[in-house]
Design a protein around this motif. Structure first.
Motif, PDB file in Angstrom:
ATOM      1  N   SER A 119       1.813 -14.916 -25.853  1.00 61.11           N
ATOM      2  CA  SER A 119       0.631 -14.235 -25.281  1.00 61.11           C
ATOM      3  C   SER A 119       1.141 -13.125 -24.375  1.00 61.11           C
ATOM      4  N   TYR A 120       0.234 -12.278 -24.074  1.00 60.67           N
ATOM      5  CA  TYR A 120       0.639 -11.108 -23.263  1.00 60.67           C
ATOM      6  C   TYR A 120       0.123 -11.244 -21.822  1.00 60.67           C
ATOM      7  N   ILE A 121       1.013 -10.956 -20.926  1.00 61.52           N
ATOM      8  CA  ILE A 121       0.578 -10.981 -19.509  1.00 61.52           C
ATOM      9  C   ILE A 121       0.928  -9.618 -18.898  1.00 61.52           C
ATOM     10  N   PRO A 122       0.304  -9.283 -17.768  1.00 61.45           N
ATOM     11  CA  PRO A 122       0.593  -7.968 -17.189  1.00 61.45           C
ATOM     12  C   PRO A 122       2.086  -7.846 -16.866  1.00 61.45           C
ATOM     13  N   ALA A 123       2.649  -6.664 -17.186  1.00 65.81           N
ATOM     14  CA  ALA A 123       4.059  -6.444 -16.915  1.00 65.81           C
ATOM     15  C   ALA A 123       4.293  -6.439 -15.419  1.00 65.81           C
ATOM     16  N   SER A 124       5.508  -6.789 -15.007  1.00 67.68           N
ATOM     17  CA  SER A 124       5.750  -6.927 -13.558  1.00 67.68           C
ATOM     18  C   SER A 124       5.620  -5.571 -12.869  1.00 67.68           C
ATOM     19  N   ARG A 125       5.895  -4.493 -13.660  1.00 66.20           N
ATOM     20  CA  ARG A 125       5.729  -3.170 -13.067  1.00 66.20           C
ATOM     21  C   ARG A 125       4.260  -2.912 -12.711  1.00 66.20           C
ATOM     22  N   GLN A 126       3.408  -3.446 -13.563  1.00 66.82           N
ATOM     23  CA  GLN A 126       1.963  -3.301 -13.307  1.00 66.82           C
ATOM     24  C   GLN A 126       1.588  -3.986 -12.004  1.00 66.82           C
ATOM     25  N   ILE A 127       2.082  -5.214 -11.933  1.00 64.85           N
ATOM     26  CA  ILE A 127       1.775  -5.978 -10.706  1.00 64.85           C
ATOM     27  C   ILE A 127       2.360  -5.244  -9.511  1.00 64.85           C
ATOM     28  N   LEU A 128       3.605  -4.749  -9.683  1.00 57.02           N
ATOM     29  CA  LEU A 128       4.263  -4.039  -8.592  1.00 57.02           C
ATOM     30  C   LEU A 128       3.424  -2.830  -8.170  1.00 57.02           C
ATOM     31  N   ASN A 129       2.933  -2.084  -9.183  1.00 60.03           N
ATOM     32  CA  ASN A 129       2.088  -0.916  -8.859  1.00 60.03           C
ATOM     33  C   ASN A 129       0.888  -1.321  -8.022  1.00 60.03           C
ATOM     34  N   ALA A 130       0.295  -2.421  -8.481  1.00 58.96           N
ATOM     35  CA  ALA A 130      -0.894  -2.877  -7.748  1.00 58.96           C
ATOM     36  C   ALA A 130      -0.524  -3.233  -6.311  1.00 58.96           C
ATOM     37  N   ILE A 131       0.622  -3.945  -6.222  1.00 58.56           N
ATOM     38  CA  ILE A 131       1.040  -4.356  -4.870  1.00 58.56           C
ATOM     39  C   ILE A 131       1.350  -3.134  -4.018  1.00 58.56           C
ATOM     40  N   MET A 132       2.067  -2.151  -4.643  1.00 55.55           N
ATOM     41  CA  MET A 132       2.405  -0.938  -3.909  1.00 55.55           C
ATOM     42  C   MET A 132       1.161  -0.232  -3.400  1.00 55.55           C
ATOM     43  N   ASP A 133       0.198  -0.159  -4.264  1.00 47.72           N
ATOM     44  CA  ASP A 133      -1.091   0.422  -3.865  1.00 47.72           C
ATOM     45  C   ASP A 133      -1.644  -0.251  -2.627  1.00 47.72           C
ATOM     46  N   THR A 134      -1.702  -1.560  -2.761  1.00 45.06           N
ATOM     47  CA  THR A 134      -2.256  -2.346  -1.663  1.00 45.06           C
ATOM     48  C   THR A 134      -1.462  -2.109  -0.382  1.00 45.06           C
ATOM     49  N   VAL A 135      -0.127  -2.180  -0.582  1.00 44.87           N
ATOM     50  CA  VAL A 135       0.739  -2.039   0.590  1.00 44.87           C
ATOM     51  C   VAL A 135       0.549  -0.660   1.237  1.00 44.87           C
ATOM     52  N   ALA A 136       0.438   0.352   0.380  1.00 45.63           N
ATOM     53  CA  ALA A 136       0.240   1.700   0.927  1.00 45.63           C
ATOM     54  C   ALA A 136      -1.011   1.745   1.802  1.00 45.63           C
ATOM     55  N   TRP A 137      -2.091   1.190   1.222  1.00 38.54           N
ATOM     56  CA  TRP A 137      -3.339   1.172   2.004  1.00 38.54           C
ATOM     57  C   TRP A 137      -3.189   0.378   3.291  1.00 38.54           C
ATOM     58  N   LYS A 138      -2.528  -0.753   3.103  1.00 35.98           N
ATOM     59  CA  LYS A 138      -2.368  -1.634   4.253  1.00 35.98           C
ATOM     60  C   LYS A 138      -1.587  -0.903   5.361  1.00 35.98           C
ATOM     61  N   LEU A 139      -0.467  -0.280   4.934  1.00 32.84           N
ATOM     62  CA  LEU A 139       0.348   0.434   5.911  1.00 32.84           C
ATOM     63  C   LEU A 139      -0.456   1.518   6.625  1.00 32.84           C
ATOM     64  N   LEU A 140      -1.184   2.264   5.806  1.00 34.18           N
ATOM     65  CA  LEU A 140      -1.977   3.352   6.375  1.00 34.18           C
ATOM     66  C   LEU A 140      -2.947   2.809   7.421  1.00 34.18           C
ATOM     67  N   LEU A 141      -3.628   1.742   7.004  1.00 35.52           N
ATOM     68  CA  LEU A 141      -4.605   1.132   7.914  1.00 35.52           C
ATOM     69  C   LEU A 141      -3.933   0.659   9.196  1.00 35.52           C
ATOM     70  N   ILE A 142      -2.783  -0.029   8.990  1.00 31.99           N
ATOM     71  CA  ILE A 142      -2.103  -0.578  10.167  1.00 31.99           C
ATOM     72  C   ILE A 142      -1.673   0.545  11.106  1.00 31.99           C
ATOM     73  N   ILE A 143      -1.086   1.591  10.494  1.00 29.71           N
ATOM     74  CA  ILE A 143      -0.597   2.687  11.339  1.00 29.71           C
ATOM     75  C   ILE A 143      -1.742   3.300  12.132  1.00 29.71           C
ATOM     76  N   VAL A 144      -2.822   3.590  11.432  1.00 29.94           N
ATOM     77  CA  VAL A 144      -3.966   4.194  12.104  1.00 29.94           C
ATOM     78  C   VAL A 144      -4.491   3.268  13.193  1.00 29.94           C
ATOM     79  N   CYS A 145      -4.692   2.009  12.794  1.00 24.78           N
ATOM     80  CA  CYS A 145      -5.253   1.064  13.754  1.00 24.78           C
ATOM     81  C   CYS A 145      -4.336   0.900  14.961  1.00 24.78           C
TER      82      CYS A 145
END
Lengths: 436, 227
Positions: A119-145
């Protein structure tokens, strides 16, 4: 760099360092979780497929892109199943998914089979991209806050510190200060310490000042007594030797009372007893003082060059203005030579008095200190320039003394605040016209 | 002239007393506020020398008391505080003039005379001694009715000498009288000497007697017995 900025930077540094580590852990966990869930599902699919096969029902039921194959094996291997993960099933390094293959080895109807489902599951790069996205937002939010809230917080927490600083900044030896209440331990300690220190300073200063003031005042009476008695004594029948002794005494008493008066004056200025209430025409003061010294200028045959601008108004107590001019001009006459020259310049922003005279024996700037004289055995008390300096301090003027042969140059720069500028004057005058 | 000296320092009071008695004035002493009040109620004085700092009260209150009682004496305030506000308060409270310790006795005397002239001699502005006449209003001095051509400073000096005739006047006291407190930073003696010299020249040019003596080492004296 501000304290709050240091804290913020440190905090952000910590976040920047920890974020990749946590992201990595996060990625691993998610992958493992997905794999585990998928493997468990595929195992069940395999088992179910095997069961159907045993029943003789159709096996190949494609189900959400997974399909099951049966391979007859010569013998069952040791392990009961094998798991393969193919990160690049398309072979073009662009796969968005990875393929998970689970093979179960089992005996179906007496024959050893390898039952395989992929069966096919999301590639780890995909997950990584998603995580990176999240982390970017998180960092931005944290820095601003952090940046915003830290400022806000520091405003609140450091408010007492700032108040304390302000108090210390405006600390005046003349009065004790009370520090703001705070519930921060360190600030409490700081305030207690500062309070102790400043109170002690104020007490000691007051004691010293009181002593010197009292001493000066108490000296006045005995001085008056001695002077009076000497005056009475000089009217009795005395011979020449006694007369010259008396003259010396007179002289010493005179000097003593001058020193005393000057010291009283200095301490009065320190006590701000000459608060400025109005502005006066300094040009007039200069003229008056020059006129008062007319006779002495004549006697030394000193040429006076005047450059007095008209209508120069300053914020200075009239008594101080008079004294300033008197001291400066008096010095210029006294330390001058026969047939010398004095040049008085009064402009909107400065007063300069240049005069001829013998070169100074001490560095000129030191002459502003109390009891400093260019010529130690001279008749002067050595407080004239100290008084000038004190007056300039009271009024926020700058005073400097230079010697450029053959001229002594004393310059007083009026501060912008004490000069009444033309615009203000015009307003003043129009107001006067209107009221008139 | 009858003078009351209100001064708590006995030495100063006695110095003033000795000086004024030699001048032929009647001089009484009060060492405290109460004593001064009592004396002012019982007797009348032409002038009161009033020390502002008294052990049992403020001299300014005594001024108020005099005002309330309608006592018309002239008042010369003595003070060790040469503070501006003190000066102003004293003069506003009814004092006629102000002198600060330590003062020269001849200076005190000159000021006392000036108050006396203004107050008691109904503002008489003419002071005469033998052939010398001084007009304090016009600042004119005449000798045998000849107008002297003298400067303001020389006039002040002559007046000071005449008022304090037969007294030894130290150069310091003359300098302080002529130039006030700002004599601190000037070699006064030369100036005093110059002024005296000019004045003597002008008086003798007008055929006046040479009254001004130099007292060796001490200063000058207006000698009234010269003819």
């Amino acid at each position: 760099m501000k304290l709050v900025d240091k804290f913020t930077l440190w905090f952000l540094g910590v976040i920047v360092i920890t974020t990749p580590i946590t992201s990595y852990i996060c990625l691993n966990n998610i992958e493992r979780k997905i794999d585990d869930v998928e493997i468990a599902r595929l195992k069940i699919v395999n088992t179910k497929a095997a069961a159907r096969m045993a029943d003789g029902t159709t096996v190949n039921i494609p189900r959400d892109a997974s399909f099951t194959t049966f391979t007859l094996l010569p013998a069952l291997p040791a392990d009961s199943f094998r798991i393969r993960k193919d990160a690049d099933p398309d072979g073009n390094h662009k796969s968005l998914e990875s393929r998970l293959t689970v093979s179960t080895f089992m005996t179906i109807n007496g024959k050893p089979y390898e039952v395989t489902t992929s069966s096919y599951i999301p590639a780890s790069r995909q997950i990584l991209n998603a995580i990176m996205d999240t982390v970017a937002w998180k960092l931005l939010l944290i820095i601003v806050c952090v940046a915003v809230s830290a400022r806000f917080l520091s405003q609140r927490i450091l408010h007492t510190l700032r108040l304390t600083m302000k108090k210390i900044h405006n600390f005046d030896l003349k009065k004790k200060i009370t520090f703001p209440q705070t519930n921060t331990e360190e600030f409490k300690e700081l305030n207690t310490f500062l309070k102790k220190m400043t109170d002690k300073a104020v007490e000691e200063y007051t004691a010293v000042k009181q002593f010197s003031e009292n001493a000066s005042h108490e000296l006045q009476t005995p001085l008056a007594v001695i002077r009076g008695k000497l005056e009475l004594l000089s009217e009795t029948n005395i011979d020449e030797d006694q007369a010259s002794l008396l003259a010396d005494m007179h002289h010493a008493i005179e000097k003593l009372s001058k020193i005393n008066r000057s010291l009283i004056l200095l301490s009065k200025m320190e006590n701000n007893e000459f608060a400025v209430t109005e502005h006066i025409k300094f040009c007039r003061v200069a003229k008056d003082v020059l006129a008062a010294y007319e006779d002495r200028l004549e006697m030394k045959n000193i040429q006076v060059k005047r450059e007095l601008d008209k209508n120069i108004q300053l914020r200075i107590h009239p008594v101080l203005a008079d004294m300033l001019m008197n001291n400066l001009l008096g010095n210029a006459i006294r330390h001058n030579v026969q047939d010398g020259m004095i040049h008085v310049i009064l402009k909107q922003e400065k007063l300069v008095i240049k005069n001829t005279g013998l070169p100074p024996e001490t560095p000129t700037e030191e002459l502003f200190e109390r009891f400093r004289k260019s010529n130690q055995c001279s008749e002067s008390v050595g407080l004239g320039l100290a008084i000038v300096k004190q007056i300039c301090e009271v009024c926020d003027f700058k005073v400097s003394y230079k010697y450029k042969a053959p001229l002594h140059i004393l310059q007083v720069d009026f501060c912008p605040g004490s000069v009444i500028n033309e615009a203000e004057q015009d307003k003043f005058e129009t107001a006067a016209v209107v009221t008139a | 002239m009858k003078v009351l000296v209100v001064e708590d320092s006995k030495e100063i009071a006695s110095s003033i007393h000795d000086f004024l008695v030699r001048e032929g004035y009647i001089c009484e002493l009060a060492y405290s506020f109460d004593e001064a009040q009592e004396k002012l109620l019982l007797y009348s004085y032409d002038c009161v020398l009033l020390d502002i700092m008294l052990p049992d009260g403020n001299g300014l209150e005594l001024l108020k008391f005099m005002k309330d009682q309608g006592i018309q004496s002239g008042v010369l305030i003595i003070s060790a505080k040469d503070a501006m506000d003190d000066k102003i308060r004293g003069l506003e409270g009814g004092g006629d003039d102000y002198i600060t310790k330590p003062f020269h006795l001849p200076e005190l005397h000159a000021r006392l005379r000036a108050i006396y002239r203004r107050k008691k001699l109904s503002g008489s502005n003419i002071i005469t001694f033998n052939e010398i006449t001084l007009n304090t209003d016009t600042l004119e001095a005449t000798i045998n009715d000849i107008l002297l051509d003298i400067t303001r400073k020389e006039f002040d000096l002559l007046l000071y000498l005449v008022v304090n005739k037969n007294r030894v006047l130290s150069r310091q006291s003359i300098a302080t009288h002529l130039w006030g407190d700002y004599t601190d930073n000037l070699a006064n003696f030369d100036f005093v000497y110059q002024h005296i010299k000019n004045l003597r020249k002008k008086i003798s040019a007008a055929n006046g007697a040479d009254y001004i003596d130099t007292v060796y080492g001490l200063g000058y004296k207006f000698n009234a017995s010269k003819v």
